[in-house]
Design an enzyme around this catalytic site. Structure first.
Site, PDB file in Angstrom:
ATOM      1  N   THR A  20      38.768  52.294  21.685  1.00 35.91           N
ATOM      2  CA  THR A  20      40.231  52.214  21.613  1.00 35.91           C
ATOM      3  C   THR A  20      40.700  51.355  20.440  1.00 35.91           C
ATOM      4  O   THR A  20      39.975  50.463  19.978  1.00 35.91           O
ATOM      5  CB  THR A  20      40.747  51.594  22.938  1.00 35.91           C
ATOM      6  OG1 THR A  20      42.092  51.185  22.772  1.00 35.91           O
ATOM      7  CG2 THR A  20      39.962  50.355  23.337  1.00 35.91           C
ATOM      8  N   ASP A  21      41.949  51.570  20.017  1.00 28.97           N
ATOM      9  CA  ASP A  21      42.536  50.718  18.973  1.00 28.97           C
ATOM     10  C   ASP A  21      42.861  49.324  19.503  1.00 28.97           C
ATOM     11  O   ASP A  21      43.108  48.398  18.732  1.00 28.97           O
ATOM     12  CB  ASP A  21      43.803  51.363  18.373  1.00 28.97           C
ATOM     13  CG  ASP A  21      44.910  51.653  19.394  1.00 28.97           C
ATOM     14  OD1 ASP A  21      44.715  51.410  20.599  1.00 28.97           O
ATOM     15  OD2 ASP A  21      45.986  52.142  18.965  1.00 28.97           O
ATOM     16  N   GLU A  22      42.860  49.173  20.847  1.00 27.15           N
ATOM     17  CA  GLU A  22      43.290  47.890  21.423  1.00 27.15           C
ATOM     18  C   GLU A  22      42.317  46.746  21.097  1.00 27.15           C
ATOM     19  O   GLU A  22      42.685  45.580  21.211  1.00 27.15           O
ATOM     20  CB  GLU A  22      43.488  48.026  22.935  1.00 27.15           C
ATOM     21  CG  GLU A  22      44.468  49.134  23.253  1.00 27.15           C
ATOM     22  CD  GLU A  22      45.012  49.146  24.672  1.00 27.15           C
ATOM     23  OE1 GLU A  22      45.001  48.109  25.334  1.00 27.15           O
ATOM     24  OE2 GLU A  22      45.454  50.228  25.087  1.00 27.15           O
ATOM     25  N   TYR A  38      40.823  44.294  29.512  1.00 32.33           N
ATOM     26  CA  TYR A  38      40.413  45.667  29.153  1.00 32.33           C
ATOM     27  C   TYR A  38      39.922  45.716  27.710  1.00 32.33           C
ATOM     28  O   TYR A  38      38.803  46.154  27.436  1.00 32.33           O
ATOM     29  CB  TYR A  38      41.578  46.651  29.354  1.00 32.33           C
ATOM     30  CG  TYR A  38      41.359  47.979  28.645  1.00 32.33           C
ATOM     31  CD1 TYR A  38      40.318  48.829  29.026  1.00 32.33           C
ATOM     32  CD2 TYR A  38      42.175  48.386  27.578  1.00 32.33           C
ATOM     33  CE1 TYR A  38      40.105  50.049  28.374  1.00 32.33           C
ATOM     34  CE2 TYR A  38      41.962  49.593  26.925  1.00 32.33           C
ATOM     35  CZ  TYR A  38      40.931  50.424  27.320  1.00 32.33           C
ATOM     36  OH  TYR A  38      40.707  51.617  26.671  1.00 32.33           O
ATOM     37  N   LYS A  76      36.159  46.418  26.138  1.00 32.23           N
ATOM     38  CA  LYS A  76      35.861  47.521  25.214  1.00 32.23           C
ATOM     39  C   LYS A  76      35.297  46.962  23.903  1.00 32.23           C
ATOM     40  O   LYS A  76      34.388  47.545  23.313  1.00 32.23           O
ATOM     41  CB  LYS A  76      37.120  48.356  24.929  1.00 32.23           C
ATOM     42  CG  LYS A  76      37.603  49.191  26.079  1.00 32.23           C
ATOM     43  CD  LYS A  76      36.631  50.272  26.532  1.00 32.23           C
ATOM     44  CE  LYS A  76      36.484  51.404  25.547  1.00 32.23           C
ATOM     45  NZ  LYS A  76      35.625  52.501  26.097  1.00 32.23           N
TER      46      LYS A  76
HETATM   47  P1  NAD Z   1      40.149  57.373  32.723  1.00 31.96           P
HETATM   48  O1  NAD Z   1      40.322  56.066  33.407  1.00 31.96           O
HETATM   49  O2  NAD Z   1      41.152  58.458  32.944  1.00 31.96           O
HETATM   50  O3  NAD Z   1      38.724  58.001  33.114  1.00 31.96           O
HETATM   51  C1  NAD Z   1      37.550  57.252  33.158  1.00 31.96           C
HETATM   52  C2  NAD Z   1      36.475  58.101  33.824  1.00 31.96           C
HETATM   53  O4  NAD Z   1      35.261  57.330  33.839  1.00 31.96           O
HETATM   54  C3  NAD Z   1      36.787  58.473  35.271  1.00 31.96           C
HETATM   55  O5  NAD Z   1      36.470  59.821  35.510  1.00 31.96           O
HETATM   56  C4  NAD Z   1      35.875  57.546  36.085  1.00 31.96           C
HETATM   57  O6  NAD Z   1      35.491  58.106  37.331  1.00 31.96           O
HETATM   58  C5  NAD Z   1      34.692  57.397  35.139  1.00 31.96           C
HETATM   59  N1  NAD Z   1      33.943  56.158  35.367  1.00 31.96           N
HETATM   60  C6  NAD Z   1      34.450  54.900  35.509  1.00 31.96           C
HETATM   61  N2  NAD Z   1      33.456  54.019  35.717  1.00 31.96           N
HETATM   62  C7  NAD Z   1      32.298  54.729  35.675  1.00 31.96           C
HETATM   63  C8  NAD Z   1      30.932  54.379  35.787  1.00 31.96           C
HETATM   64  N3  NAD Z   1      30.563  53.110  35.999  1.00 31.96           N
HETATM   65  N4  NAD Z   1      30.005  55.346  35.685  1.00 31.96           N
HETATM   66  C9  NAD Z   1      30.382  56.656  35.478  1.00 31.96           C
HETATM   67  N5  NAD Z   1      31.650  57.034  35.371  1.00 31.96           N
HETATM   68  C10 NAD Z   1      32.613  56.096  35.456  1.00 31.96           C
HETATM   69  O7  NAD Z   1      40.013  57.020  31.197  1.00 31.96           O
HETATM   70  P2  NAD Z   1      40.464  57.862  29.915  1.00 31.96           P
HETATM   71  O8  NAD Z   1      41.883  57.564  29.612  1.00 31.96           O
HETATM   72  O9  NAD Z   1      40.025  59.267  30.066  1.00 31.96           O
HETATM   73  O10 NAD Z   1      39.596  57.141  28.787  1.00 31.96           O
HETATM   74  C11 NAD Z   1      38.302  57.621  28.428  1.00 31.96           C
HETATM   75  C12 NAD Z   1      37.726  56.720  27.364  1.00 31.96           C
HETATM   76  O11 NAD Z   1      38.584  56.735  26.218  1.00 31.96           O
HETATM   77  C13 NAD Z   1      37.621  55.255  27.791  1.00 31.96           C
HETATM   78  O12 NAD Z   1      36.426  54.746  27.274  1.00 31.96           O
HETATM   79  C14 NAD Z   1      38.823  54.589  27.142  1.00 31.96           C
HETATM   80  O13 NAD Z   1      38.552  53.239  26.868  1.00 31.96           O
HETATM   81  C15 NAD Z   1      38.956  55.410  25.868  1.00 31.96           C
HETATM   82  N6  NAD Z   1      40.313  55.495  25.310  1.00 31.96           N
HETATM   83  C16 NAD Z   1      41.372  55.856  26.098  1.00 31.96           C
HETATM   84  C17 NAD Z   1      42.637  55.966  25.526  1.00 31.96           C
HETATM   85  C18 NAD Z   1      43.830  56.419  26.341  1.00 31.96           C
HETATM   86  O14 NAD Z   1      44.957  56.399  25.830  1.00 31.96           O
HETATM   87  N7  NAD Z   1      43.669  56.835  27.593  1.00 31.96           N
HETATM   88  C19 NAD Z   1      42.816  55.714  24.158  1.00 31.96           C
HETATM   89  C20 NAD Z   1      41.705  55.351  23.394  1.00 31.96           C
HETATM   90  C21 NAD Z   1      40.467  55.257  23.974  1.00 31.96           C
HETATM   91  P1  TYD Z   2      49.862  52.174  29.106  1.00 37.31           P
HETATM   92  O1  TYD Z   2      50.142  53.644  29.297  1.00 37.31           O
HETATM   93  O2  TYD Z   2      49.424  51.370  30.282  1.00 37.31           O
HETATM   94  O3  TYD Z   2      48.830  52.060  27.899  1.00 37.31           O
HETATM   95  P2  TYD Z   2      48.343  50.732  27.059  1.00 37.31           P
HETATM   96  O4  TYD Z   2      48.743  49.508  27.780  1.00 37.31           O
HETATM   97  O5  TYD Z   2      46.871  50.934  27.051  1.00 37.31           O
HETATM   98  O6  TYD Z   2      48.983  50.859  25.710  1.00 37.31           O
HETATM   99  O7  TYD Z   2      51.174  51.501  28.542  1.00 37.31           O
HETATM  100  C1  TYD Z   2      51.772  51.961  27.334  1.00 37.31           C
HETATM  101  C2  TYD Z   2      52.925  51.040  27.030  1.00 37.31           C
HETATM  102  O8  TYD Z   2      53.921  51.233  28.037  1.00 37.31           O
HETATM  103  C3  TYD Z   2      52.562  49.582  27.079  1.00 37.31           C
HETATM  104  O9  TYD Z   2      53.274  48.894  26.041  1.00 37.31           O
HETATM  105  C4  TYD Z   2      53.049  49.110  28.435  1.00 37.31           C
HETATM  106  C5  TYD Z   2      54.238  50.009  28.698  1.00 37.31           C
HETATM  107  N1  TYD Z   2      54.497  50.336  30.132  1.00 37.31           N
HETATM  108  C6  TYD Z   2      55.766  50.143  30.666  1.00 37.31           C
HETATM  109  O10 TYD Z   2      56.708  49.709  29.970  1.00 37.31           O
HETATM  110  N2  TYD Z   2      55.980  50.452  31.976  1.00 37.31           N
HETATM  111  C7  TYD Z   2      54.992  50.922  32.785  1.00 37.31           C
HETATM  112  O11 TYD Z   2      55.224  51.147  34.000  1.00 37.31           O
HETATM  113  C8  TYD Z   2      53.679  51.141  32.211  1.00 37.31           C
HETATM  114  C9  TYD Z   2      52.558  51.656  33.048  1.00 37.31           C
HETATM  115  C10 TYD Z   2      53.487  50.827  30.877  1.00 37.31           C
END
Ligand code: NAD
Ligand code: TYD
Length: 358
Positions: A132-134, A158, A162
């Site tokens: 992630t960019d975070e 988080y 990561k």
């Molecule tokens: P998500 O939370 O929707 O899904 C995570 C999945 O991993 C789930 O299916 C869960 O059951 C599985 N999981 C969790 N712990 C596990 C374990 N110990 N063993 C096996 N499986 C396990 O997450 P997402 O949004 O799909 O993110 C996927 C990846 O992309 C993550 O690594 C996250 O850090 C990264 N990412 C997400 C975003 C975003 O905006 N959602 C952006 C950048 C990077």
């Molecule tokens: P989120 O979807 O949780 O992603 P991330 O924290 O990983 O960027 O949140 C996106 C942005 O939205 C973040 O700045 C927090 C804000 N947010 C709200 O304002 N209200 C909400 O209920 C949630 C879940 C997030």
């Protein structure tokens, strides 16, 4: 074949579905099915012999080494993680366990397998880590976007977990020569997004007539990417990325949270107008801010464009319209994910935040 972890979650499921739509190469999908993992996301693959779902944890080294030995995948792609910042604030331990310890166990098992491969297979093997960019921390309004060499400055449990996993992946390349690729992507949105995250939460709450909780002043900036563009970037990095390299992935699309919420409301006003003709905007409620809330993320995605020729296909306008329409067309999916656990989470995260309506 390839092996993905976390392929029942939001991005992983989109990746699995897209992969099998684009190629005939089989996928093993290892997922622990935490609250975020949902087999409904993969229901269209029922009976498809190219998809092998395995219920298990990335920390289960015996299960993993058996899977690697039996199926001999040419690549392992690690999507599995705990992914929600607010949950990491209220309970960081699962994040340490899966994102750090889990990634370490996965790396160890993959390394042991990779070490014993014949020379050709060893050279062509890839471990792709989805991050992630975070990890780069927060930007001020005028700072340039994150490049791959930006210093790591994670601010939430988080992002710290990561960041630790990224460092482990890097070290396995430098120390053991494991052929790794890392992608650091901005905020995703699109189908199958669990409604604890901003965009699906706003859609689901709006339709249910509930408050739309905006943290703080709503002026925090995120860089949004349609999930299918993230999937195509990962496919491209797997195909052509240089072992040991990091690729930032983003949509060139920075927006304050409040703009996102207004856009969702306008689309719903158009596509599912309320019977009283009031705008969904009236449901916006300002609530107590997230502790340590990062102010701005922005990704400089020029390296992946320059070196690998990848660019996002969707603009925010096209992607968000598709997303809102997907939620309107998939109400049974939405109803199924709103289990008792989900309702408990809403109480835990929002009950303590006092709110004021717009
Ligand atoms: P998500 O939370 O929707 O899904 C995570 C999945 O991993 C789930 O299916 C869960 O059951 C599985 N999981 C969790 N712990 C596990 C374990 N110990 N063993 C096996 N499986 C396990 O997450 P997402 O949004 O799909 O993110 C996927 C990846 O992309 C993550 O690594 C996250 O850090 C990264 N990412 C997400 C975003 C975003 O905006 N959602 C952006 C950048 C990077
Ligand atoms: P989120 O979807 O949780 O992603 P991330 O924290 O990983 O960027 O949140 C996106 C942005 O939205 C973040 O700045 C927090 C804000 N947010 C709200 O304002 N209200 C909400 O209920 C949630 C879940 C997030």
């Amino acid at each position: 074949m390839i092996l993905v972890t976390g392929g029942a979650g939001f991005i992983g499921a989109n990746f699995v579905l897209d992969w099998l739509a684009q190629t005939d190469e089989s996928i093993i999908n290892l997922d622990a099915l935490t609250y975020a993992g949902n087999l409904d996301n993969l229901s269209s693959l029922e009976g498809d012999a190219r998809h092998l779902f395995v219920h298990g944890d990335i920390s289960d080294t015996t299960l993993l080494s058996n899977l690697l030995a039996t199926h001999q995948p040419r690549a392992v792609l690690n999507f599995a993680a705990e992914s929600h910042v607010d949950r990491s604030i209220l309970g960081p331990e699962d994040f340490i366990q899966t994102n750090i310890v889990g990634t370490f166990k996965l790396l160890e098992t993959v390394r042991a397998h990779w070490n014993n491969l014949p020379a050709d297979a060893k050279k062509n093997f890839r471990f792709l880590h989805v991050s992630t960019d975070e990890v780069y921390g927060s930007l001020t309004k005028d700072e340039p976007a994150f490049t791959e060499t930006h210093r790591y400055e994670p601010n939430s449990p988080y992002s710290a977990s990561k960041a630790a996993s990224d460092h482990l992946v890097r070290s396995y390349h430098h120390t053991y020569g494991l052929p790794v690729l890392t992608t650091n992507c901005s905020n995703n949105y699109g189908p199958y997004h669990f409604p604890e995250k901003l965009i699906p939460l706003m859609i689901v709450n709006a339709l249910a007539g509930k408050p739309l909780p905006v943290y703080g002043d709503g002026q925090q900036i995120r860089d949004w990417l349609y999930v299918k563009d993230h999937c195509s970037a990962i496919r491209r990095v797997l195909e052509a990325g240089i072992s040991g390299e990091v690729y930032n992935v983003g949509g060139w699309n920075e927006k304050p949270n409040l703009d996102i919420v207004h856009t969702v409301c306008s689309l719903l006003d158009e596509l599912r107008p309320k019977t009283d003709r009031q705008s969904y905007n009236a449901q916006i409620t300002y609530v107590t801010d997230r502790p340590g809330h990062d102010r701005r993320y922005a990704i400089d995605a020029s390296k992946i464009e320059r070196e690998l020729g990848w660019k996002p296909a969707e603009t925010f306008e096209t992607g968000i319209r598709k997303t809102v329409m997907w939620y309107l067309d998939n109400q049974p999916w939405v109803a199924n994910v709103q289990s008792g656990n989900y309702r408990e989470w809403l109480t835990k995260n929002y009950a303590e935040r006092s709110g004021t309506s717009t």
